[in-house]
Write an enzyme that holds these catalytic residues in place. Structure first.
Site, PDB file in Angstrom:
ATOM      1  N   GLY A 183       0.847  -1.196   0.000  1.00 55.68           N
ATOM      2  CA  GLY A 183       0.000   0.000   0.000  1.00 55.68           C
ATOM      3  C   GLY A 183       0.874   1.235   0.000  1.00 55.68           C
ATOM      4  O   GLY A 183       2.052   1.171   0.385  1.00 55.68           O
ATOM      5  N   GLN A 207       3.289   9.830   1.159  1.00 57.83           N
ATOM      6  CA  GLN A 207       4.587   9.139   1.205  1.00 57.83           C
ATOM      7  C   GLN A 207       5.459   9.490  -0.007  1.00 57.83           C
ATOM      8  O   GLN A 207       6.662   9.249   0.007  1.00 57.83           O
ATOM      9  CB  GLN A 207       4.392   7.622   1.312  1.00 57.83           C
ATOM     10  CG  GLN A 207       3.750   7.226   2.642  1.00 57.83           C
ATOM     11  CD  GLN A 207       3.579   5.727   2.772  1.00 57.83           C
ATOM     12  OE1 GLN A 207       2.602   5.163   2.303  1.00 57.83           O
ATOM     13  NE2 GLN A 207       4.557   5.065   3.385  1.00 57.83           N
ATOM     14  N   CYS A 261       6.216  -0.070   7.478  1.00 58.85           N
ATOM     15  CA  CYS A 261       5.848   1.128   6.721  1.00 58.85           C
ATOM     16  C   CYS A 261       7.044   1.535   5.874  1.00 58.85           C
ATOM     17  O   CYS A 261       8.171   1.585   6.374  1.00 58.85           O
ATOM     18  CB  CYS A 261       5.462   2.250   7.685  1.00 58.85           C
ATOM     19  SG  CYS A 261       4.944   3.758   6.838  1.00 58.85           S
ATOM     20  N   LEU A 262       6.781   1.826   4.613  1.00 58.14           N
ATOM     21  CA  LEU A 262       7.869   2.208   3.708  1.00 58.14           C
ATOM     22  C   LEU A 262       8.518   3.521   4.146  1.00 58.14           C
ATOM     23  O   LEU A 262       9.649   3.800   3.757  1.00 58.14           O
ATOM     24  CB  LEU A 262       7.347   2.325   2.273  1.00 58.14           C
ATOM     25  CG  LEU A 262       6.872   0.994   1.653  1.00 58.14           C
ATOM     26  CD1 LEU A 262       6.197   1.242   0.314  1.00 58.14           C
ATOM     27  CD2 LEU A 262       8.030   0.009   1.498  1.00 58.14           C
ATOM     28  N   HIS A 303      -4.183   1.496   8.023  1.00 56.52           N
ATOM     29  CA  HIS A 303      -2.806   2.030   8.029  1.00 56.52           C
ATOM     30  C   HIS A 303      -2.697   3.189   7.022  1.00 56.52           C
ATOM     31  O   HIS A 303      -2.110   4.241   7.326  1.00 56.52           O
ATOM     32  CB  HIS A 303      -1.848   0.882   7.682  1.00 56.52           C
ATOM     33  CG  HIS A 303      -0.406   1.259   7.512  1.00 56.52           C
ATOM     34  ND1 HIS A 303       0.594   0.772   8.327  1.00 56.52           N
ATOM     35  CD2 HIS A 303       0.225   2.036   6.597  1.00 56.52           C
ATOM     36  CE1 HIS A 303       1.762   1.255   7.932  1.00 56.52           C
ATOM     37  NE2 HIS A 303       1.569   2.025   6.869  1.00 56.52           N
ATOM     38  N   GLU A 304      -3.280   2.996   5.830  1.00 55.15           N
ATOM     39  CA  GLU A 304      -3.181   4.034   4.782  1.00 55.15           C
ATOM     40  C   GLU A 304      -4.032   5.258   5.110  1.00 55.15           C
ATOM     41  O   GLU A 304      -3.593   6.394   4.897  1.00 55.15           O
ATOM     42  CB  GLU A 304      -3.577   3.472   3.413  1.00 55.15           C
ATOM     43  CG  GLU A 304      -2.763   2.268   2.929  1.00 55.15           C
ATOM     44  CD  GLU A 304      -1.262   2.444   2.994  1.00 55.15           C
ATOM     45  OE1 GLU A 304      -0.781   3.587   3.050  1.00 55.15           O
ATOM     46  OE2 GLU A 304      -0.553   1.425   3.016  1.00 55.15           O
ATOM     47  N   HIS A 349      -2.269   7.469   7.385  1.00 53.65           N
ATOM     48  CA  HIS A 349      -1.286   8.347   6.719  1.00 53.65           C
ATOM     49  C   HIS A 349      -1.943   9.643   6.246  1.00 53.65           C
ATOM     50  O   HIS A 349      -1.341  10.713   6.314  1.00 53.65           O
ATOM     51  CB  HIS A 349      -0.682   7.652   5.492  1.00 53.65           C
ATOM     52  CG  HIS A 349       0.503   6.782   5.778  1.00 53.65           C
ATOM     53  ND1 HIS A 349       1.659   7.259   6.357  1.00 53.65           N
ATOM     54  CD2 HIS A 349       0.732   5.464   5.529  1.00 53.65           C
ATOM     55  CE1 HIS A 349       2.542   6.263   6.457  1.00 53.65           C
ATOM     56  NE2 HIS A 349       2.002   5.155   5.960  1.00 53.65           N
TER      57      HIS A 349
HETATM   58  O1  GNR Z   1       4.090  -2.590   2.498  1.00 57.49           O
HETATM   59  C1  GNR Z   1       3.479  -2.440   3.557  1.00 57.49           C
HETATM   60  N1  GNR Z   1       3.170  -3.535   4.296  1.00 57.49           N
HETATM   61  C2  GNR Z   1       2.308  -3.494   5.387  1.00 57.49           C
HETATM   62  C3  GNR Z   1       2.282  -4.593   6.227  1.00 57.49           C
HETATM   63  C4  GNR Z   1       1.441  -4.613   7.327  1.00 57.49           C
HETATM   64  C5  GNR Z   1       0.609  -3.542   7.561  1.00 57.49           C
HETATM   65  C6  GNR Z   1       0.631  -2.432   6.739  1.00 57.49           C
HETATM   66  C7  GNR Z   1       1.480  -2.402   5.652  1.00 57.49           C
HETATM   67  S1  GNR Z   1       1.478  -1.026   4.590  1.00 57.49           S
HETATM   68  C8  GNR Z   1       3.139  -1.085   4.032  1.00 57.49           C
HETATM   69  C9  GNR Z   1       3.385  -0.007   2.984  1.00 57.49           C
HETATM   70  C10 GNR Z   1       3.172   1.359   3.598  1.00 57.49           C
HETATM   71  O2  GNR Z   1       3.971   1.909   4.298  1.00 57.49           O
HETATM   72  N2  GNR Z   1       2.013   1.927   3.365  1.00 57.49           N
HETATM   73  O3  GNR Z   1       1.731   3.111   3.903  1.00 57.49           O
HETATM   74 NI    NI Z   2       2.904   3.206   5.743  1.00 54.92          NI
END
Ligand code: GNR
Ligand code: NI
Length: 175
Positions: free
Chosen positions: A46, A51, A98-99, A140-141, A144
């Site tokens: 995601g 980001q 999270c990236l 999670h997204e 952000h």
């Molecule tokens: O790649 C991603 N893997 C992930 C694994 C578990 C819960 C959430 C994520 S999102 C993350 C990519 C990212 O930072 N998205 O904002």
């Molecule tokens: Ni993230």
């Protein structure tokens, strides 16, 4: 398509509240395409527009499903102006990453199921239910888009430790 740079902690832009996408323009489509390229290359499942330093309420996601032969078929999805409508009382725990916080993983507890509304690239509004990894990822997204990071759910000790580590790394890199 073009790769865009993923911003990482302690970049303050990650704390911005992103603004709604008012209209799906050619520029928004280009941004979504670039985000897919960037997300697949990372690789991640995601990505929120902030980001890649664009404070817009736009998310790309691909939680590819494995078929019976163990092959994965890509399932790219775009969510514009997503809103959580309801969350289950039932909770589930996933190890999140999270990236924008590279190579750091911790378990986070979130509602196991959510119902949410979003606009697609054709400007059409949808409602959908999410569970499992999909539910975790959409939460999670959406976080952000509101300047919230998964480390905000950890104990103060763990959160401060990771924030400090990234602040130090940035200082060293600037020397
Ligand atoms: O790649 C991603 N893997 C992930 C694994 C578990 C819960 C959430 C994520 S999102 C993350 C990519 C990212 O930072 N998205 O904002
Ligand atoms: Ni993230």
């Amino acid at each position: 398509m073009a790769l865009r740079e993923i911003i990482i902690l302690p970049d303050k832009q990650l704390r911005l509240v992103s603004r709604p996408v008012e209209k799906v323009t050619a520029e928004i489509r280009k941004l979504a395409n670039d985000m897919f390229e960037t997300m697949y290359e990372a690789p991640g499942i995601g990505l929120a527009a902030i980001q890649v330093a664009q404070p817009l309420r736009l998310i790309t996601m691909d939680i590819a499903k494995k078929n019976e032969d163990g092959e994965t078929t890509p399932k790219p999805r775009v969510f514009i102006n997503p809103e959580i409508l309801s969350s289950s009382e039932e909770m589930s725990v996933y190890e999140e990453g999270c990236l924008s916080i590279p190579e750091y993983y911790e378990e986070v507890e979130r509602p196991a199921k959510v119902r949410f509304r979003f606009t697609d690239l054709d400007g059409k509004v949808h409602e959908e239910d999410a569970e499992g990894l999909f539910a975790t990822c959409i939460q999670h997204e959406i976080d952000h888009l509101n300047g919230v990071l998964f480390v905000d759910y950890l104990s103060k000790l763990k959160r401060d430790r990771v924030l400090k580590k990234f602040a130090k790394a940035a200082k060293r890199a600037a020397e």
